[in-house]
Enzyme design. Sequence first.
Site, PDB file in Angstrom:
ATOM      1  N   LYS A  39      -1.456   7.830  15.731  1.00 21.94           N
ATOM      2  CA  LYS A  39      -1.751   9.165  16.262  1.00 21.94           C
ATOM      3  C   LYS A  39      -3.249   9.475  16.206  1.00 21.94           C
ATOM      4  CE  LYS A  39       1.908   8.646  17.054  1.00 21.94           C
ATOM      5  NZ  LYS A  39       3.014   7.735  16.723  1.00 21.94           N
ATOM      6  N   ALA A  41       0.838  -1.204   0.000  1.00 22.48           N
ATOM      7  CA  ALA A  41       0.000   0.000   0.000  1.00 22.48           C
ATOM      8  C   ALA A  41       0.869   1.247   0.000  1.00 22.48           C
ATOM      9  CB  ALA A  41      -0.903   0.001   1.237  1.00 22.48           C
ATOM     10  N   GLY A  80       2.313   4.733   0.898  1.00 23.12           N
ATOM     11  CA  GLY A  80       2.384   5.351   2.232  1.00 23.12           C
ATOM     12  C   GLY A  80       3.121   4.468   3.220  1.00 23.12           C
ATOM     13  N   GLY A  81       3.298   3.174   2.876  1.00 21.24           N
ATOM     14  CA  GLY A  81       4.105   2.270   3.696  1.00 21.24           C
ATOM     15  C   GLY A  81       3.594   2.115   5.119  1.00 21.24           C
ATOM     16  N   CYS A 110       4.214   3.986   7.727  1.00 19.67           N
ATOM     17  CA  CYS A 110       3.828   5.255   8.358  1.00 19.67           C
ATOM     18  C   CYS A 110       2.335   5.546   8.169  1.00 19.67           C
ATOM     19  CB  CYS A 110       4.677   6.367   7.760  1.00 19.67           C
ATOM     20  SG  CYS A 110       4.137   8.006   8.198  1.00 19.67           S
ATOM     21  N   HIS A 149       1.337  35.199  23.504  1.00 17.49           N
ATOM     22  CA  HIS A 149       0.825  34.883  24.842  1.00 17.49           C
ATOM     23  C   HIS A 149      -0.685  34.673  24.776  1.00 17.49           C
ATOM     24  CE1 HIS A 149       0.506  34.819  29.171  1.00 17.49           C
ATOM     25  NE2 HIS A 149      -0.521  35.647  29.072  1.00 17.49           N
ATOM     26  N   TYR A 156       9.008   3.071  22.244  1.00 12.43           N
ATOM     27  CA  TYR A 156       8.081   4.010  21.585  1.00 12.43           C
ATOM     28  C   TYR A 156       6.677   3.414  21.465  1.00 12.43           C
ATOM     29  CZ  TYR A 156      11.521   7.331  19.574  1.00 12.43           C
ATOM     30  OH  TYR A 156      12.458   8.294  19.374  1.00 12.43           O
TER      31      TYR A 156
HETATM   32  P1  FAD Z   1       8.062   1.887   5.238  1.00 10.47           P
HETATM   33  O1  FAD Z   1       7.131   2.959   5.647  1.00 10.47           O
HETATM   34  O2  FAD Z   1       8.114   0.645   6.046  1.00 10.47           O
HETATM   35  O3  FAD Z   1       7.717   1.522   3.716  1.00 10.47           O
HETATM   36  C1  FAD Z   1       8.363   0.500   3.041  1.00 10.47           C
HETATM   37  C2  FAD Z   1       7.481   0.060   1.891  1.00 10.47           C
HETATM   38  O4  FAD Z   1       8.225  -0.807   1.041  1.00 10.47           O
HETATM   39  C3  FAD Z   1       6.252  -0.747   2.319  1.00 10.47           C
HETATM   40  O5  FAD Z   1       5.080  -0.131   1.809  1.00 10.47           O
HETATM   41  C4  FAD Z   1       6.466  -2.145   1.696  1.00 10.47           C
HETATM   42  O6  FAD Z   1       5.260  -2.740   1.263  1.00 10.47           O
HETATM   43  C5  FAD Z   1       7.367  -1.797   0.527  1.00 10.47           C
HETATM   44  N1  FAD Z   1       8.211  -2.908   0.060  1.00 10.47           N
HETATM   45  C6  FAD Z   1       9.038  -3.710   0.791  1.00 10.47           C
HETATM   46  N2  FAD Z   1       9.683  -4.565  -0.019  1.00 10.47           N
HETATM   47  C7  FAD Z   1       9.274  -4.293  -1.285  1.00 10.47           C
HETATM   48  C8  FAD Z   1       9.611  -4.821  -2.550  1.00 10.47           C
HETATM   49  N3  FAD Z   1      10.513  -5.800  -2.696  1.00 10.47           N
HETATM   50  N4  FAD Z   1       8.977  -4.322  -3.643  1.00 10.47           N
HETATM   51  C9  FAD Z   1       8.075  -3.315  -3.525  1.00 10.47           C
HETATM   52  N5  FAD Z   1       7.737  -2.777  -2.352  1.00 10.47           N
HETATM   53  C10 FAD Z   1       8.338  -3.251  -1.245  1.00 10.47           C
HETATM   54  N6  FAD Z   1       7.799   7.486  12.881  1.00 10.47           N
HETATM   55  C11 FAD Z   1       7.708   8.809  13.161  1.00 10.47           C
HETATM   56  O7  FAD Z   1       8.536   9.590  12.690  1.00 10.47           O
HETATM   57  N7  FAD Z   1       6.691   9.291  13.949  1.00 10.47           N
HETATM   58  C12 FAD Z   1       5.754   8.482  14.488  1.00 10.47           C
HETATM   59  O8  FAD Z   1       4.860   8.958  15.189  1.00 10.47           O
HETATM   60  C13 FAD Z   1       5.835   7.101  14.225  1.00 10.47           C
HETATM   61  N8  FAD Z   1       4.918   6.250  14.740  1.00 10.47           N
HETATM   62  C14 FAD Z   1       4.986   4.914  14.446  1.00 10.47           C
HETATM   63  C15 FAD Z   1       4.038   4.069  15.012  1.00 10.47           C
HETATM   64  C16 FAD Z   1       4.080   2.707  14.755  1.00 10.47           C
HETATM   65  C17 FAD Z   1       3.044   1.810  15.351  1.00 10.47           C
HETATM   66  C18 FAD Z   1       5.103   2.196  13.887  1.00 10.47           C
HETATM   67  C19 FAD Z   1       5.148   0.732  13.564  1.00 10.47           C
HETATM   68  C20 FAD Z   1       6.053   3.028  13.330  1.00 10.47           C
HETATM   69  C21 FAD Z   1       6.017   4.407  13.610  1.00 10.47           C
HETATM   70  N9  FAD Z   1       6.965   5.288  13.098  1.00 10.47           N
HETATM   71  C22 FAD Z   1       6.898   6.627  13.395  1.00 10.47           C
HETATM   72  C23 FAD Z   1       8.063   4.827  12.217  1.00 10.47           C
HETATM   73  C24 FAD Z   1       7.730   5.095  10.730  1.00 10.47           C
HETATM   74  O9  FAD Z   1       6.522   4.445  10.392  1.00 10.47           O
HETATM   75  C25 FAD Z   1       8.852   4.572   9.850  1.00 10.47           C
HETATM   76  O10 FAD Z   1      10.071   5.148  10.266  1.00 10.47           O
HETATM   77  C26 FAD Z   1       8.622   4.930   8.390  1.00 10.47           C
HETATM   78  O11 FAD Z   1       7.428   4.357   7.904  1.00 10.47           O
HETATM   79  C27 FAD Z   1       9.789   4.434   7.542  1.00 10.47           C
HETATM   80  O12 FAD Z   1       9.552   4.735   6.205  1.00 10.47           O
HETATM   81  P2  FAD Z   1      10.223   3.847   5.038  1.00 10.47           P
HETATM   82  O13 FAD Z   1       9.829   4.503   3.759  1.00 10.47           O
HETATM   83  O14 FAD Z   1      11.647   3.645   5.319  1.00 10.47           O
HETATM   84  O15 FAD Z   1       9.560   2.406   5.165  1.00 10.47           O
HETATM   85  P1  NAD Z   2      11.859   0.366  20.753  1.00 12.12           P
HETATM   86  O1  NAD Z   2      13.234   0.031  20.354  1.00 12.12           O
HETATM   87  O2  NAD Z   2      11.466   1.788  20.868  1.00 12.12           O
HETATM   88  O3  NAD Z   2      11.530  -0.325  22.161  1.00 12.12           O
HETATM   89  C1  NAD Z   2      11.636  -1.709  22.352  1.00 12.12           C
HETATM   90  C2  NAD Z   2      11.698  -1.996  23.840  1.00 12.12           C
HETATM   91  O4  NAD Z   2      11.531  -3.393  24.046  1.00 12.12           O
HETATM   92  C3  NAD Z   2      13.020  -1.599  24.470  1.00 12.12           C
HETATM   93  O5  NAD Z   2      12.771  -0.795  25.602  1.00 12.12           O
HETATM   94  C4  NAD Z   2      13.658  -2.944  24.845  1.00 12.12           C
HETATM   95  O6  NAD Z   2      14.470  -2.875  25.985  1.00 12.12           O
HETATM   96  C5  NAD Z   2      12.429  -3.809  25.076  1.00 12.12           C
HETATM   97  N1  NAD Z   2      12.627  -5.268  24.932  1.00 12.12           N
HETATM   98  C6  NAD Z   2      13.345  -5.916  23.995  1.00 12.12           C
HETATM   99  N2  NAD Z   2      13.247  -7.256  24.172  1.00 12.12           N
HETATM  100  C7  NAD Z   2      12.444  -7.463  25.245  1.00 12.12           C
HETATM  101  C8  NAD Z   2      11.941  -8.617  25.910  1.00 12.12           C
HETATM  102  N3  NAD Z   2      12.260  -9.855  25.523  1.00 12.12           N
HETATM  103  N4  NAD Z   2      11.119  -8.452  26.981  1.00 12.12           N
HETATM  104  C9  NAD Z   2      10.808  -7.201  27.424  1.00 12.12           C
HETATM  105  N5  NAD Z   2      11.256  -6.080  26.824  1.00 12.12           N
HETATM  106  C10 NAD Z   2      12.050  -6.194  25.737  1.00 12.12           C
HETATM  107  O7  NAD Z   2      10.922  -0.401  19.700  1.00 12.12           O
HETATM  108  P2  NAD Z   2       9.359  -0.290  19.375  1.00 12.12           P
HETATM  109  O8  NAD Z   2       8.626   0.297  20.511  1.00 12.12           O
HETATM  110  O9  NAD Z   2       8.974  -1.640  18.875  1.00 12.12           O
HETATM  111  O10 NAD Z   2       9.337   0.722  18.173  1.00 12.12           O
HETATM  112  C11 NAD Z   2      10.072   0.422  16.979  1.00 12.12           C
HETATM  113  C12 NAD Z   2      10.515   1.683  16.294  1.00 12.12           C
HETATM  114  O11 NAD Z   2       9.409   2.310  15.653  1.00 12.12           O
HETATM  115  C13 NAD Z   2      11.055   2.754  17.249  1.00 12.12           C
HETATM  116  O12 NAD Z   2      12.394   2.531  17.564  1.00 12.12           O
HETATM  117  C14 NAD Z   2      10.897   3.991  16.415  1.00 12.12           C
HETATM  118  O13 NAD Z   2      11.982   4.078  15.530  1.00 12.12           O
HETATM  119  C15 NAD Z   2       9.622   3.709  15.621  1.00 12.12           C
HETATM  120  N6  NAD Z   2       8.459   4.399  16.270  1.00 12.12           N
HETATM  121  C16 NAD Z   2       8.501   5.750  16.391  1.00 12.12           C
HETATM  122  C17 NAD Z   2       7.449   6.406  16.989  1.00 12.12           C
HETATM  123  C18 NAD Z   2       7.512   7.904  17.109  1.00 12.12           C
HETATM  124  O14 NAD Z   2       8.349   8.500  16.449  1.00 12.12           O
HETATM  125  N7  NAD Z   2       6.652   8.527  17.906  1.00 12.12           N
HETATM  126  C19 NAD Z   2       6.353   5.703  17.470  1.00 12.12           C
HETATM  127  C20 NAD Z   2       6.346   4.325  17.337  1.00 12.12           C
HETATM  128  C21 NAD Z   2       7.413   3.676  16.722  1.00 12.12           C
END
Ligand code: FAD
Ligand code: NAD
Length: 474
Positions: free
Chosen positions: A56, A42, A44-45, A47, A450, A189
């Site tokens: 969010k 999809a 937008g990946g 994110c 303010h 996170y």
């Molecule tokens: P992705 O968004 O993972 O996109 C990769 C894309 O590549 C996917 O769509 C996949 O289908 C496609 N793909 C893979 N292999 C192939 C292939 N061989 N051919 C064609 N397509 C392929 N980051 C923030 O900055 N702020 C946040 O608040 C935040 N919240 C998050 C909350 C959650 C629950 C999670 C899981 C992540 C969050 N992140 C947040 C992290 C953020 O989503 C990622 O850092 C970001 O999406 C990375 O972008 P990307 O383009 O590298 O990869």
């Molecule tokens: P994270 O690396 O933030 O946290 C993982 C946690 O799991 C760590 O505190 C680690 O010590 C703990 N852990 C590891 N193995 C364990 C085990 N066996 N038992 C108990 N605890 C264990 O990873 P995440 O929360 O999965 O998020 C992944 C990534 O997604 C983040 O690092 C961040 O890059 C991205 N993300 C960003 C946002 C944001 O920007 N607001 C929000 C969500 C996710």
Amino acid sequence: MVVGDIATGTEVLVIGGGPGGYVAAIRGGQLGLDVTLVEADAYGGTCLNEGCIPSKALIHASDLAYEVEHAEEMGIHARADVDVQGLVGWKDGVVDQLTGGVEQLCKANGVNLVPGRAEFTDSHTARVAHGGEGQGSESIEFEHAVVATGSRPIELPGFSFDGDRILSSSDVLSLDSLPETMLVVGGGYIGMELSTMLAKLGCDVTVVEMLDDILPGYDEDVTRTVRERAEELGIEFSFGEAAQGWEDTGNGARVTTENEDGETTEYTAENVLVAVGRQPVTDTCNVEAAGLEPNENGVLETDDAARTDVEHIFAVGDVAGEPMLAHKAYREGHVAAEVIAGEPTRLDYQAVPAAVFTDPEIGTVGLTESEAEAEGFDPVVGEMPMAASGRALTVGEDEGFVRVVADAETEFVLGAQIVAPEASELIAEVGLAIEMGARLEDIAATIHTHPTLSEAVGEAAANARGAAVHTLNR
Ligand code: FAD
Ligand code: NAD
């Protein structure tokens, strides 16, 4: 109908349509490059579909529901009836609007969109298998490639995601109903953001974290503020325990954890969210055929032009390593496209902000005080507690602080740590200050509106100069 193999060519092949890939594609299109973007799932990946945006949206909605029910102090007495399917449906609508927007923007910028999975066949060709049986494939010859295949959640041994008991963050963002109890493995996170969201909706949450605090890497007073508030919301924490295994109890899961001394503890919950980090995706596109070799952490290493070891192949976003944040992916996508187009752009990571959407939120950028010391600076620090912010009191959220770090001699701003309502927005001012080489006085002398939360940033900068008015100087 069988559509045979076809051969095409492109100047830039982008693999993956997340924040890294779609930005590289759109920027490349803007610069007149002939770009083909291949997305397997999809636009937008992670994110847009199962990360930043859906989380969010649900966090905001859970805040709303919680606020409504906890405003007695303001003389408001109300009940929030949350219909989880309605909530998830609203979130899906937000996601659809944004993913549709990405597709439209790509097309409007002349990007050729190819659905399917791309696999390198050599360093100048990739094959895209079109979805569905008998749909054939396309062989695309390229001059440059941008690998933007993102990341996926790490699966703990013994905790395969089944979408039933053992849930990934994606599962939690699309629940049909709210479980009564949830065990969250990992207090990073995702663990902290989604625990807060679930607790505000009324779920009993326990977080099991392997280390001795939540959110590794953040200052102790930052995490303490968030942890204490989480405890007020009813979230329970167990630190120093790693999840070892689980069994189905029929109506839930019994999870066993183990501490450093080998002592085990059992927890039962209806569901288990495992959020122990994410790993780069390099196994979907046959990177080896292109001459690429992931490092020991599975990352495709790049230089300050987002270029891999293979001169004409770039890697951006999560697949290129930490921090795995969407805005870092955006920037790398931007730079890769501009470098391919011959522009003199380079990556600079000195002011990459991070935000955690907990209660209160965390926003950080640049260096902490101890990082500044480690880098040889003599740092000066200024703080403003949110309890002294008029605006924070008017919105009923006065926990936290703004801390600004600067170099004592030159007063150049080096970083900030904010734990406050809207910290994710407030941090932008300090990011801009660092980017522009601003000094403390530039922030302190800026007239902030303010009453706003942003005044606290100005006051923290003034505090570092001994000139704060609304708080005692250090
Ligand atoms: P992705 O968004 O993972 O996109 C990769 C894309 O590549 C996917 O769509 C996949 O289908 C496609 N793909 C893979 N292999 C192939 C292939 N061989 N051919 C064609 N397509 C392929 N980051 C923030 O900055 N702020 C946040 O608040 C935040 N919240 C998050 C909350 C959650 C629950 C999670 C899981 C992540 C969050 N992140 C947040 C992290 C953020 O989503 C990622 O850092 C970001 O999406 C990375 O972008 P990307 O383009 O590298 O990869
Ligand atoms: P994270 O690396 O933030 O946290 C993982 C946690 O799991 C760590 O505190 C680690 O010590 C703990 N852990 C590891 N193995 C364990 C085990 N066996 N038992 C108990 N605890 C264990 O990873 P995440 O929360 O999965 O998020 C992944 C990534 O997604 C983040 O690092 C961040 O890059 C991205 N993300 C960003 C946002 C944001 O920007 N607001 C929000 C969500 C996710």
